[in-house]
Scaffold this motif. Sequence first.
Motif, PDB file in Angstrom:
ATOM      1  N   ARG A   3      58.988 106.869   2.966  1.00  0.00           N
ATOM      2  CA  ARG A   3      58.994 105.465   3.465  1.00  0.00           C
ATOM      3  C   ARG A   3      59.426 104.142   2.643  1.00  0.00           C
ATOM      4  O   ARG A   3      59.420 103.182   2.994  1.00  0.00           O
ATOM      5  N   GLN A   4      59.805 104.482   1.495  1.00  0.00           N
ATOM      6  CA  GLN A   4      60.456 103.853   0.598  1.00  0.00           C
ATOM      7  C   GLN A   4      61.849 104.042   0.284  1.00  0.00           C
ATOM      8  O   GLN A   4      62.279 105.289  -0.003  1.00  0.00           O
ATOM      9  N   PRO A   5      62.743 102.924   0.096  1.00  0.00           N
ATOM     10  CA  PRO A   5      64.147 103.301   0.114  1.00  0.00           C
ATOM     11  C   PRO A   5      64.392 104.145  -1.294  1.00  0.00           C
ATOM     12  O   PRO A   5      65.352 104.920  -1.150  1.00  0.00           O
ATOM     13  N   ASP A   6      63.854 104.125  -2.350  1.00  0.00           N
ATOM     14  CA  ASP A   6      63.897 104.854  -3.505  1.00  0.00           C
ATOM     15  C   ASP A   6      63.252 106.102  -3.575  1.00  0.00           C
ATOM     16  O   ASP A   6      63.571 106.612  -4.664  1.00  0.00           O
ATOM     17  N   MET A   7      62.693 106.483  -2.657  1.00  0.00           N
ATOM     18  CA  MET A   7      62.044 107.851  -2.701  1.00  0.00           C
ATOM     19  C   MET A   7      62.895 108.961  -2.233  1.00  0.00           C
ATOM     20  O   MET A   7      63.274 108.866  -0.974  1.00  0.00           O
ATOM     21  N   PRO A   8      63.201 109.891  -3.290  1.00  0.00           N
ATOM     22  CA  PRO A   8      64.241 110.948  -2.652  1.00  0.00           C
ATOM     23  C   PRO A   8      63.669 111.905  -1.696  1.00  0.00           C
ATOM     24  O   PRO A   8      62.432 112.114  -1.852  1.00  0.00           O
ATOM     25  N   ILE A   9      64.213 112.569  -0.860  1.00  0.00           N
ATOM     26  CA  ILE A   9      63.906 113.490  -0.032  1.00  0.00           C
ATOM     27  C   ILE A   9      63.507 114.813  -0.789  1.00  0.00           C
ATOM     28  O   ILE A   9      64.105 115.090  -2.019  1.00  0.00           O
ATOM     29  N   GLY A  10      62.059 115.430  -0.743  1.00  0.00           N
ATOM     30  CA  GLY A  10      61.975 116.463  -1.545  1.00  0.00           C
ATOM     31  C   GLY A  10      60.850 115.903  -2.414  1.00  0.00           C
ATOM     32  O   GLY A  10      60.261 116.497  -3.437  1.00  0.00           O
ATOM     33  N   SER A  11      60.015 114.776  -2.246  1.00  0.00           N
ATOM     34  CA  SER A  11      59.183 114.033  -3.128  1.00  0.00           C
ATOM     35  C   SER A  11      57.825 114.562  -2.795  1.00  0.00           C
ATOM     36  O   SER A  11      57.707 115.139  -1.605  1.00  0.00           O
ATOM     37  N   LEU A  12      56.884 114.687  -3.610  1.00  0.00           N
ATOM     38  CA  LEU A  12      55.596 115.127  -3.437  1.00  0.00           C
ATOM     39  C   LEU A  12      54.756 113.557  -3.384  1.00  0.00           C
ATOM     40  O   LEU A  12      54.974 112.846  -4.170  1.00  0.00           O
ATOM     41  N   VAL A  13      53.820 113.542  -2.446  1.00  0.00           N
ATOM     42  CA  VAL A  13      52.965 112.447  -1.960  1.00  0.00           C
ATOM     43  C   VAL A  13      51.697 112.867  -1.750  1.00  0.00           C
ATOM     44  O   VAL A  13      51.193 113.634  -1.282  1.00  0.00           O
ATOM     45  N   ILE A  14      50.538 112.146  -2.677  1.00  0.00           N
ATOM     46  CA  ILE A  14      49.336 112.444  -2.453  1.00  0.00           C
ATOM     47  C   ILE A  14      48.819 111.175  -1.998  1.00  0.00           C
ATOM     48  O   ILE A  14      48.838 109.963  -2.339  1.00  0.00           O
ATOM     49  N   ALA A  15      48.223 111.539  -0.757  1.00  0.00           N
ATOM     50  CA  ALA A  15      47.867 110.306   0.266  1.00  0.00           C
ATOM     51  C   ALA A  15      46.402 109.841  -0.119  1.00  0.00           C
ATOM     52  O   ALA A  15      45.483 110.618  -0.299  1.00  0.00           O
ATOM     53  N   ILE A  58      48.082 116.179   0.497  1.00  0.00           N
ATOM     54  CA  ILE A  58      49.245 116.128  -0.368  1.00  0.00           C
ATOM     55  C   ILE A  58      50.339 116.727   0.694  1.00  0.00           C
ATOM     56  O   ILE A  58      50.185 117.332   1.507  1.00  0.00           O
ATOM     57  N   LEU A  59      51.463 115.808   0.571  1.00  0.00           N
ATOM     58  CA  LEU A  59      52.569 116.009   1.494  1.00  0.00           C
ATOM     59  C   LEU A  59      53.769 116.140   0.633  1.00  0.00           C
ATOM     60  O   LEU A  59      54.084 115.594  -0.536  1.00  0.00           O
ATOM     61  N   ALA A  60      54.719 117.120   1.468  1.00  0.00           N
ATOM     62  CA  ALA A  60      56.391 117.127   0.840  1.00  0.00           C
ATOM     63  C   ALA A  60      56.987 116.483   1.815  1.00  0.00           C
ATOM     64  O   ALA A  60      57.102 116.431   2.937  1.00  0.00           O
ATOM     65  N   THR A  61      58.041 115.489   1.253  1.00  0.00           N
ATOM     66  CA  THR A  61      58.925 114.730   2.206  1.00  0.00           C
ATOM     67  C   THR A  61      59.888 115.583   2.530  1.00  0.00           C
ATOM     68  O   THR A  61      60.487 116.258   1.707  1.00  0.00           O
ATOM     69  N   ASP A  62      60.624 115.334   3.876  1.00  0.00           N
ATOM     70  CA  ASP A  62      61.439 116.158   4.447  1.00  0.00           C
ATOM     71  C   ASP A  62      62.593 115.315   4.880  1.00  0.00           C
ATOM     72  O   ASP A  62      63.749 115.641   5.534  1.00  0.00           O
ATOM     73  N   SER A  63      62.240 113.750   4.823  1.00  0.00           N
ATOM     74  CA  SER A  63      63.276 112.949   5.248  1.00  0.00           C
ATOM     75  C   SER A  63      63.214 111.564   4.813  1.00  0.00           C
ATOM     76  O   SER A  63      62.149 111.370   4.072  1.00  0.00           O
ATOM     77  N   ASN A  64      63.946 110.578   4.926  1.00  0.00           N
ATOM     78  CA  ASN A  64      63.759 109.178   4.481  1.00  0.00           C
ATOM     79  C   ASN A  64      64.719 108.341   5.565  1.00  0.00           C
ATOM     80  O   ASN A  64      65.920 108.513   5.580  1.00  0.00           O
ATOM     81  N   ILE A  65      64.127 107.587   6.289  1.00  0.00           N
ATOM     82  CA  ILE A  65      64.693 106.733   7.197  1.00  0.00           C
ATOM     83  C   ILE A  65      65.735 105.843   6.902  1.00  0.00           C
ATOM     84  O   ILE A  65      66.464 105.178   7.395  1.00  0.00           O
ATOM     85  N   TRP A  66      65.440 105.321   5.250  1.00  0.00           N
ATOM     86  CA  TRP A  66      66.322 104.305   4.825  1.00  0.00           C
ATOM     87  C   TRP A  66      67.494 104.725   4.261  1.00  0.00           C
ATOM     88  O   TRP A  66      68.570 104.070   3.713  1.00  0.00           O
ATOM     89  N   LEU A  67      67.758 105.983   4.106  1.00  0.00           N
ATOM     90  CA  LEU A  67      68.963 106.566   3.385  1.00  0.00           C
ATOM     91  C   LEU A  67      70.011 106.428   4.281  1.00  0.00           C
ATOM     92  O   LEU A  67      70.233 106.856   5.215  1.00  0.00           O
ATOM     93  N   LYS A  68      71.212 106.069   3.739  1.00  0.00           N
ATOM     94  CA  LYS A  68      72.500 105.664   4.346  1.00  0.00           C
ATOM     95  C   LYS A  68      73.538 106.286   3.475  1.00  0.00           C
ATOM     96  O   LYS A  68      73.779 105.586   2.005  1.00  0.00           O
ATOM     97  N   PRO A  69      74.405 107.169   3.752  1.00  0.00           N
ATOM     98  CA  PRO A  69      74.150 107.903   4.858  1.00  0.00           C
ATOM     99  C   PRO A  69      73.232 108.824   4.888  1.00  0.00           C
ATOM    100  O   PRO A  69      72.771 109.189   3.612  1.00  0.00           O
ATOM    101  N   GLN A  70      72.745 109.461   5.986  1.00  0.00           N
ATOM    102  CA  GLN A  70      71.706 110.527   6.120  1.00  0.00           C
ATOM    103  C   GLN A  70      72.253 111.852   5.468  1.00  0.00           C
ATOM    104  O   GLN A  70      73.349 112.117   5.902  1.00  0.00           O
ATOM    105  N   PRO A  71      71.456 112.533   4.775  1.00  0.00           N
ATOM    106  CA  PRO A  71      71.847 113.928   4.492  1.00  0.00           C
ATOM    107  C   PRO A  71      71.751 114.776   5.797  1.00  0.00           C
ATOM    108  O   PRO A  71      71.394 114.412   6.772  1.00  0.00           O
ATOM    109  N   SER A  72      72.596 115.870   5.663  1.00  0.00           N
ATOM    110  CA  SER A  72      72.708 117.004   6.653  1.00  0.00           C
ATOM    111  C   SER A  72      71.211 117.516   6.762  1.00  0.00           C
ATOM    112  O   SER A  72      70.469 117.422   5.818  1.00  0.00           O
TER     113      SER A  72
END
Length: 250
Positions: free
Chosen positions: A94-106, A198-212
């Motif tokens: 949910r941050q524009p600079d976070m790549p898909i495939g990031s690890l997040v510790i909540a 701990i979460l693994a990211t699979d998307s990012n709504i801020w990315l343009k264009p969106q990956p496949s």
Amino acid sequence: MEIQKHIRCKFGDVGEYVFIPGDEARAEKIAERLENVVLIARNRAYHVYTGTLNGVKVSVCSTGIGGPSASIAIEELIKVGAKTLIRVGSAGSRQPDMPIGSLVIATAAYRGEGTSHAYAPAPFPAVADLRVTLALMRAAKYLGYDFYHGVVYTRDAYYVQDQNLNEFLRECGVVAAEQECAITFILGSVKHVRTGAILATDSNIWLKPQPSLEEKEKLFRVAEKRAIDVTIKAVEILIEEDRSGKKDIL
């Protein structure tokens, strides 16, 4: 010794340390990393495995999607002896600079869903256990994995996007959106057990264009394995701390 209605387990079937992924397939992947693992039960979305880690009984239970399903699993796991529960999940960056495939510790969750409100009023915070969170961070650093940490947004309606809310969450530094952390953390407080995520990211709504979808899934699978690696190591850390009787946090 009563069998629980949904997870189909009784006291003694599960360990005090439990991995709680949402996905049944992820539960199986975690179970494969344990020693002496046995499938205890398989009912609806709840697949339960028990094995050992460093000689200690540990378990895995998938929780399905969303707060209602997760709350059932967590409630019943606690009834049969679980004392430390760690969510190993997926999320959207949910941050524009976070790549898909990031690890997040909540560290905490914005309570944008409904289930947790049945347990605690809205002003009460959904916060992860500090010792569990630090164990996850130490494990990630030990393994050399980069990670983000912070507040996540827990929601119910997966396909609903509120642009004003999304922008507010971005401005507040919320790192990911997912569907189970809030109820996990609230139940940790209400039931007096340790919880983390701990979460693994699979998307990012801020990315343009969106990956496949194929590109997203490829990145996610790498992150998913790393999330499992981190959680396994974190539980080993917690087991060692608990064995030693360590009381201090740092």
